[in-house]
Design an enzyme around this catalytic site. Structure first.
Site, PDB file in Angstrom:
ATOM      1  CG  HIS B  77      -1.766   1.645   1.735  1.00 39.83           C
ATOM      2  ND1 HIS B  77      -2.706   2.196   1.094  1.00 39.83           N
ATOM      3  CD2 HIS B  77      -1.305   2.301   2.978  1.00 39.83           C
ATOM      4  CE1 HIS B  77      -2.999   2.628   1.359  1.00 39.83           C
ATOM      5  NE2 HIS B  77      -1.982   3.598   2.735  1.00 39.83           N
ATOM      6  CG  ASP B 106       6.378  18.093 -26.165  1.00 40.19           C
ATOM      7  OD1 ASP B 106       6.416  17.671 -25.127  1.00 40.19           O
ATOM      8  OD2 ASP B 106       5.746  17.303 -26.768  1.00 40.19           O
ATOM      9  CD1 TRP B 142       7.246   2.636   4.135  1.00 37.89           C
ATOM     10  CD2 TRP B 142       8.038   3.515   2.597  1.00 37.89           C
ATOM     11  NE1 TRP B 142       7.498   3.812   4.893  1.00 37.89           N
ATOM     12  CE2 TRP B 142       8.148   4.646   3.692  1.00 37.89           C
ATOM     13  CE3 TRP B 142       8.581   3.980   1.410  1.00 37.89           C
ATOM     14  CZ2 TRP B 142       8.072   5.923   3.471  1.00 37.89           C
ATOM     15  CZ3 TRP B 142       9.901   5.178   0.834  1.00 37.89           C
ATOM     16  CH2 TRP B 142       9.709   6.221   1.826  1.00 37.89           C
ATOM     17  CB  SER B 169      10.481   5.865 -13.397  1.00 39.80           C
ATOM     18  OG  SER B 169       9.178   6.668 -14.177  1.00 39.80           O
ATOM     19  CB  SER B 170      11.336   9.187  -9.907  1.00 43.23           C
ATOM     20  OG  SER B 170      10.129   8.484 -10.028  1.00 43.23           O
ATOM     21  CG  HIS B 253      13.105  14.128   5.849  1.00 40.27           C
ATOM     22  ND1 HIS B 253      12.029  13.702   6.721  1.00 40.27           N
ATOM     23  CD2 HIS B 253      12.842  15.198   5.899  1.00 40.27           C
ATOM     24  CE1 HIS B 253      11.308  14.706   6.955  1.00 40.27           C
ATOM     25  NE2 HIS B 253      11.324  16.365   6.500  1.00 40.27           N
ATOM     26  CD  GLU B 255      10.406  10.032  -2.298  1.00 34.09           C
ATOM     27  OE1 GLU B 255      10.663  10.448  -3.014  1.00 34.09           O
ATOM     28  OE2 GLU B 255       8.237   9.872  -3.110  1.00 34.09           O
ATOM     29  CE1 TYR B 257       8.952  18.985   4.015  1.00 32.30           C
ATOM     30  CE2 TYR B 257      11.338  18.022   4.339  1.00 32.30           C
ATOM     31  CZ  TYR B 257      10.429  18.773   4.985  1.00 32.30           C
ATOM     32  OH  TYR B 257       9.996  18.996   6.339  1.00 32.30           O
ATOM     33  CB  SER B 268       1.575  28.496  -4.583  1.00 35.23           C
ATOM     34  OG  SER B 268       1.974  28.398  -3.262  1.00 35.23           O
ATOM     35  CG  HIS B 302      13.146  13.957  11.644  1.00 32.34           C
ATOM     36  ND1 HIS B 302      12.773  15.307  11.067  1.00 32.34           N
ATOM     37  CD2 HIS B 302      12.500  12.580  10.528  1.00 32.34           C
ATOM     38  CE1 HIS B 302      12.792  14.990   9.901  1.00 32.34           C
ATOM     39  NE2 HIS B 302      12.003  13.986   9.873  1.00 32.34           N
ATOM     40  CG  HIS B 303      12.719   9.857   9.128  1.00 35.72           C
ATOM     41  ND1 HIS B 303      11.311   9.646   8.981  1.00 35.72           N
ATOM     42  CD2 HIS B 303      12.985  10.937   9.147  1.00 35.72           C
ATOM     43  CE1 HIS B 303      10.969  10.252   7.654  1.00 35.72           C
ATOM     44  NE2 HIS B 303      11.847  11.237   8.225  1.00 35.72           N
ATOM     45  CB  THR B 328       7.175  24.637   7.198  1.00 36.20           C
ATOM     46  OG1 THR B 328       8.146  23.723   6.861  1.00 36.20           O
ATOM     47  CG2 THR B 328       5.291  23.992   6.217  1.00 36.20           C
ATOM     48  CE  LYS B 331       5.555  26.817   0.357  1.00 33.17           C
ATOM     49  NZ  LYS B 331       7.042  27.157  -1.262  1.00 33.17           N
ATOM     50  NE  ARG B 450       4.259   2.856  10.751  1.00 31.28           N
ATOM     51  CZ  ARG B 450       4.756   3.688   9.849  1.00 31.28           C
ATOM     52  NH1 ARG B 450       6.184   4.235  10.386  1.00 31.28           N
ATOM     53  NH2 ARG B 450       5.337   3.297   8.717  1.00 31.28           N
TER      54      ARG B 450
END
Lengths: 177, 531
Positions: B77, B106, B142, B169-170, B253, B255, B257, B268, B302-303, B328, B331, B450
């Site tokens: 998931h 293009d 994951w 791909s990314s 991390h 990722e 963002y 925006s 921090h993870h 943040t 924003k 979890r």
């Protein structure tokens, strides 16, 4: 399409950057080891060549060193220290013995991985000789005494009274051959 | 307005037909559409896995699935939603809108564009096929931490290869976006005149090319550890499993963002359009986005507060994490200031954007709580974390993406969507998503872990509420599909400027946008460059 050569240049530099970052991922492996060694974070012990004159002036501090033993799941061995703990004087070399027994009906090669806690102490835990420096072979049913020779450095920070030296034995040869 | 679009008269000239159009397309609009359809499909595939998870958690005890399968549902998931839904949806929007927004004909590398899309279906075929293999799909989370992930059965190499493909791909998509924006802007479209959506995507692309290769390296090490006898993460060979966590979160991390910045860009665009005011603090928005991106490379640990980092390290990563709250906050306050005294109307895109600002901020606050080292020891790996990242990713990123679809749907299809249904979809989504995720904060604070299919009976009530919210949210999304299909098939004709207050080059081409636009660069007037 506008500015074909500029597009090519930007693309190539980005591809180069991507490859560089792939390499950086691998560079993190030695960087991590160096960082851990410098800071002692990982509890990795230090290796020294024994010098005679170091033994002459031990400090008058006493700290306790505890010995701990673990076996990783795959290894059919038993491991225990001969004595659970000893009192040592920083600046002096000591010896400790572990008793290892192979419960399996075949030769097994194992490798011990040491760890020291608290991790600040690992920078000051010097070993001149250790069974963990090389792979160990035990024949079927064999029992061995394995030796570690160590010194706690005189610069050990105040407040550290108690050091635990822990070994985990891992299996090196994958099958029973 | 239509003087800018010489191409609109021969709209049907160069458009290939049938399968060939979609398989071999190098047109940024077609590829954008493919990305968006793919993302929506994956949203439902990943969503049905979430339904299985919520069904199992509806009551304590084991009901429907065995724990191994439950854990593989949790793992797959996450991978599908991150790499299959949110990222492709963002790339799809970027493909569709960036050339239109900067006045380019293009993308700069159209063939690579085609490839980067078509890798995705194959990558997910690999990943999803593992669920039917001996030993089941990947079930170690994951995050793929060793040594647990190395116990994955036949699925393991498929997982690693799928991650490699997704990364490739990314990265190709990201390179394409940077090259396009740096080289293809219409004369007069300077960097600081670009719409914020373009800016956030450029910065996101840099995050992608800097972080995904590191993940690729990390999973390659996992592969060689398992099959080629290396010991990167194997303590017996002198390696260290914690090293993988460092490598993973060095990617992981940035990722988060990568998932969030395009959403910032979207709101925006939308908020100024419906507040009928220019975006407040444009330059500060650009700098805030860039500083979030740079800081994201210095907070990864921090993870991992509970792995046994030295206190100095924990303090460093705690303070660095707190620091991200500053840009943040800039924003969030800028969005609020944009709405302040604006002539606001509340069409569906605006509703989703306002909900984004509020709910993303809730997710940001729970993130701040998690970033405080001493309390993280309590929250680590509990449902509080699950609630946190679903607030920032579902009611954050996904809500913004849905808002973007409603906002630009008239430009894509040439028809206005059904506003009434859109608003119903919005309210259903917002209410049910909060029923789904808000109670999970309480569960986490009370200590529910979890990635476990069963739980103590004290957690039963909140889990049932959460599951009911989950099913309702899942069903409400079918309404979204209906609205989109209805809009594609017809409706009120959309004008070139589909929204009264919308600004930007994309609104100067007719709706639907012709197959080819801006084949000669548009002449930009001052009014067109307003934000």
């Amino acid at each position: 399409m506008r500015n074909k050569s500029k597009i090519k240049r930007t693309t190539l530099s980005l591809v180069f950057f991507t490859v560089l970052m792939f390499g950086f991922g691998y560079a993190l492996v030695p960087l991590y080891d160096v960082f851990c060694k410098l800071t002692g974070i990982n509890g990795k012990t230090q290796r020294v060549v024994e010098l005679e004159n170091q033994q002459s002036h031990p400090s008058d501090r006493w700290v306790k060193v505890r010995f701990d033993a673990n076996i990783n799941g795959d290894l059919p061995w038993t491991l225990k220290p001969k004595v659970r703990n000893i009192k040592v004087q920083p600046g002096k070399f000591y010896e400790a013995t572990y008793i290892v027994h192979n419960n399996f009906s075949g030769d097994v090669v194992g490798q011990a991985v040491p760890s020291v806690s608290p991790s600040v102490a690992s920078l000051y835990f010097m070993k001149s000789e250790c069974f963990c420096f090389v792979n160990q072979l035990l024949k079927a049913g064999e029992t061995q005494e394995m030796l570690v020779r160590f010194e706690v450095d005189k610069d050990l920070p105040e407040g550290v009274e108690d050091i635990t030296l822990s070994y985990t034995f891992f299996r090196v040869n994958p099958d029973n051959s | 307005m239509s003087t800018l679009t010489q191409a609109n008269d021969h709209d049907h000239d160069h458009k290939p037909t049938g399968l060939k159009r979609w398989f071999f397309s190098t047109n940024h609009k077609d590829i954008g559409t493919l990305y968006l359809i793919f993302a929506l499909t994956m949203f439902f595939v990943g969503g049905s896995m979430a339904m299985i998870i919520r069904a199992e958690l509806f009551q304590p005890g084991l009901q429907f699935v065995d724990p191994q399968f439950y854990n593989s549902m949790v793992t797959v998931h996450a991978l599908i939603m991150i790499f299959g839904a949110v990222m492709p949806a963002g790339v799809g929007l970027a493909n569709w809108m960036i050339p239109l927004m900067i006045g380019a004909p293009d993308m700069a590398l159209p063939r690579m564009n085609n490839m980067s899309f078509w890798i995705l279906p194959f990558a997910f075929a690999l990943l999803i096929s593992t669920l039917f293999m001996e030993g089941g799909g990947p079930a170690g989370g994951w995050t793929m931490y060793p040594p647990l992930v190395l116990q994955t059965g036949a699925a393991f190499p498929f997982l690693i290869l799928a991650v490699h493909f997704l990364g490739i791909s990314s990265i190709m998509g990201a390179i394409n976006i940077i090259v396009t924006v740096f080289n293809m802007r219409a004369p007069g479209m300077t960097l600081m005149k670009m719409p914020l959506f373009v800016w956030t995507w450029v910065i996101t692309s840099f995050l992608l090319v800097a972080s995904l290769p590191v993940l690729a390296g990390g999973v390659t090490m996992l592969l060689t550890d398992k099959y080629f006898g290396t010991s990167f993460f194997n303590a017996a060979g002198g390696g260290d499993p914690v090293l993988f966590q460092h490598i993973f979160w060095f990617f992981g991390h940035p990722e988060v963002y990568i998932l969030a910045l395009p959403a910032f860009g979207i709101v925006s665009q939308i908020i100024p359009a419906f507040a009928r005011k220019p975006l407040f603090g444009y330059a500060s928005m650009v700098y805030a986005t860039a500083s979030i991106a740079i800081l994201s490379f210095f907070v990864w640990a921090h993870h991992m507060f509970t792995v046994g980092l030295p206190v100095k390290g924990e303090l460093f990563f705690m303070y660095a994490t707190m620091l991200i709250a500053v840009p943040t906050g800039v924003k969030v306050f800028n969005w609020m200031a944009t709405m302040w005294k604006g002539s606001m109307t509340f069409e569906t895109p605006m509703l989703f954007s306002i909900a984004f600002v509020i709910l993303f901020t809730i997710g940001g606050f729970s993130g701040l709580m998690l970033g405080i080292t001493p309390v993280d020891f309590q929250y680590h790996d509990t449902y509080f974390v699950v609630a946190h990242f679903h607030y920032v990713l579902l009611t954050g990123a996904v809500f913004a993406l849905m808002g973007a679809v409603y906002y630009w749907l008239p430009k894509w299809t040439g028809y206005m969507y059904d506003e009434k249904l859109g608003q119903i979809h919005f309210w259903l989504s917002t209410i049910t998503a909060n029923i789904l995720f808000f109670p999970q904060h309480f569960l986490g604070l009370a200590g529910m872990p979890r990635r476990i299919p069963d739980y103590n009976v004290q957690f039963a009530d909140f889990n049932m509420i959460s599951s009911i919210g989950g099913f309702a949210y899942g069903i409400s999304q079918l309404l979204f599909v209906y609205i989109v299909i209805k809009c594609v098939l017809g409706g009120k004709k959309a004008k070139a400027l589909s929204w009264e207050g919308a600004k930007g080059l994309e609104w100067t081409v007719p709706s639907p946008a012709p197959h080819h636009t801006f084949e000669t660069p548009p002449k930009l007037t001052k009014a067109m460059l307003e934000h």
